[in-house]
Every structure is written in structure tokens, then in C-alpha cells.
Motif scaffolding. Structure first.
Motif, PDB file in Angstrom:
ATOM      1  N   SER A  73       0.818  -1.211   0.000  1.00  0.00           N
ATOM      2  CA  SER A  73       0.000   0.000   0.000  1.00  0.00           C
ATOM      3  C   SER A  73       0.851   1.259   0.000  1.00  0.00           C
ATOM      4  O   SER A  73       1.997   1.248   0.434  1.00  0.00           O
ATOM      5  CB  SER A  73      -0.911   0.017   1.241  1.00  0.00           C
ATOM      6  N   GLY A  74       0.231   2.337  -0.463  1.00  0.00           N
ATOM      7  CA  GLY A  74       0.860   3.640  -0.392  1.00  0.00           C
ATOM      8  C   GLY A  74       1.789   3.960  -1.542  1.00  0.00           C
ATOM      9  O   GLY A  74       2.559   4.917  -1.469  1.00  0.00           O
ATOM     10  N   HIS A 122      -5.109   3.229   0.193  1.00  0.00           N
ATOM     11  CA  HIS A 122      -4.199   4.212  -0.382  1.00  0.00           C
ATOM     12  C   HIS A 122      -2.902   4.342   0.396  1.00  0.00           C
ATOM     13  O   HIS A 122      -1.864   4.655  -0.172  1.00  0.00           O
ATOM     14  CB  HIS A 122      -4.886   5.574  -0.501  1.00  0.00           C
ATOM     15  N   ALA A 123      -2.957   4.132   1.695  1.00  0.00           N
ATOM     16  CA  ALA A 123      -1.754   4.260   2.531  1.00  0.00           C
ATOM     17  C   ALA A 123      -1.690   3.070   3.474  1.00  0.00           C
ATOM     18  O   ALA A 123      -2.717   2.525   3.882  1.00  0.00           O
ATOM     19  CB  ALA A 123      -1.797   5.559   3.324  1.00  0.00           C
ATOM     20  N   SER A 124      -0.489   2.695   3.830  1.00  0.00           N
ATOM     21  CA  SER A 124      -0.336   1.537   4.715  1.00  0.00           C
ATOM     22  C   SER A 124      -1.009   1.774   6.065  1.00  0.00           C
ATOM     23  O   SER A 124      -1.491   0.825   6.687  1.00  0.00           O
ATOM     24  CB  SER A 124       1.134   1.177   4.885  1.00  0.00           C
ATOM     25  N   ASP A 125      -1.095   3.039   6.496  1.00  0.00           N
ATOM     26  CA  ASP A 125      -1.770   3.344   7.763  1.00  0.00           C
ATOM     27  C   ASP A 125      -3.277   3.114   7.692  1.00  0.00           C
ATOM     28  O   ASP A 125      -3.936   3.014   8.724  1.00  0.00           O
ATOM     29  CB  ASP A 125      -1.518   4.800   8.173  1.00  0.00           C
ATOM     30  N   ASP A 126      -3.823   3.037   6.483  1.00  0.00           N
ATOM     31  CA  ASP A 126      -5.264   2.818   6.296  1.00  0.00           C
ATOM     32  C   ASP A 126      -5.664   1.357   6.454  1.00  0.00           C
ATOM     33  O   ASP A 126      -6.846   1.052   6.593  1.00  0.00           O
ATOM     34  CB  ASP A 126      -5.703   3.269   4.890  1.00  0.00           C
TER      35      ASP A 126
END
Length: 148
Positions: A73-74, A122-126
Motif C-alpha cells: 500500500s501507499g 491508499h496508505a499503509s496506515d489505512d
């Protein structure tokens, strides 16, 4: 699917053939340009084996779907890279002599995993914790227990 793909040995051969092909591809190789785990091929084979209905070796000792999706991701959209990775997979199926009857199903799995499962955040934090490795069968994606 796991047995049709050749079991542990067949999936490992496929992972090795795919990895060799992507490292030789000028576009897809970029994904590995910052290095990769020295046991990447075996880890990939364990992941694919579990996704195809084999033993839960990946989940039992290496991680869960959340950890895999976070790694992917990201990076923004990369349609050409995805398309070429899928082409490398199809050619790896030929390299290992995968049975003609199993190739379309494995192609569909890899295409879905590449363009859907690995790109949905969209982002690894998501990426939420606790995601389970999706299972794939002759009929496609297997709904998780409770989602049928």
C-alpha cells in the motif's frame, strides 16, 4: 486449487518462476529495487498456498493479510506494473508447465490479488489490523465465514 496447482512443491516452483521473471522485467523489477526478504520466494509460496486452500503456514508463522497489504500500500496507481506482473505470472505458469485447466483460475486469482486485494488501501496506515488471507477456489473468491 492448492492440489491442482501442484501442492507445496508446485506453488514453490511457480513462486520461483514468477520471481525470476519479475526481476528480469524492467518495469516490475522496480518494486524490488529497494531489496526484498532473502526468503521472499518461500514466503510468497506460503502465502499463495494458503490463499489457494493449502496449509495456513503463512498465517501461522509469517503474518496475516494486513501485513501483506501494508507492504503493497501507499505506492499510488501503477497499472502498467500490475499488467506486466500479471503477464509475468502467466508466463511463469507456462514455465512450470501448469496444467491448462488450472491456468485460467490461477490467472484470475493473481489478477484479482494484484489489482484488487493489494490496492484497496491508499496508505499503509489505512490498512486495518486482523485481515485474513482471502481464499480462492475453482469458482473464484471464497466468501469469509459469516459473509455467505
Amino acid at each position: 486449487m492448492y492440489d491442482a496447482a501442484g501442492g507445496a512443491d508446485g506453488v514453490l516452483r511457480l513462486a520461483a518462476a514468477w520471481h525470476a521473471r519479475v526481476l528480469a522485467d524492467e518495469v516490475v523489477a522496480h518494486a524490488f529495487s529497494h531489496g526484498f526478504h532473502p526468503d521472499h520466494t518461500r514466503r510468497l509460496a506460503a502465502y499463495w498456498a494458503e490463499a489457494l486452500g493449502g496449509p495456513a503456514s503463512y498465517s501461522d508463522s509469517l503474518g496475516d493479510e494486513a501485513s501483506v497489504v501494508r507492504m503493497h500500500s501507499g505506492n499510488g496507481p501503477h497499472e502498467e506494473m500490475d499488467r506486466r506482473a500479471i503477464d509475468c505470472f502467466d508466463r511463469a505458469l507456462e514455465d512450470v508447465g501448469a496444467d491448462e485447466s488450472v491456468r485460467p483460475v490461477l490467472h484470475d486469482y493473481f489478477t484479482w490479488a494484484t489489482t484488487t486485494a493489494m490496492t484497496r488501501y491508499h496508505a499503509s496506515d489505512d490498512v486495518p489490523d486482523g485481515l485474513r488471507i482471502p481464499r480462492w477456489s475453482w469458482d473464484g473468491l471464497v466468501p469469509p465465514p459469516g459473509d455467505a
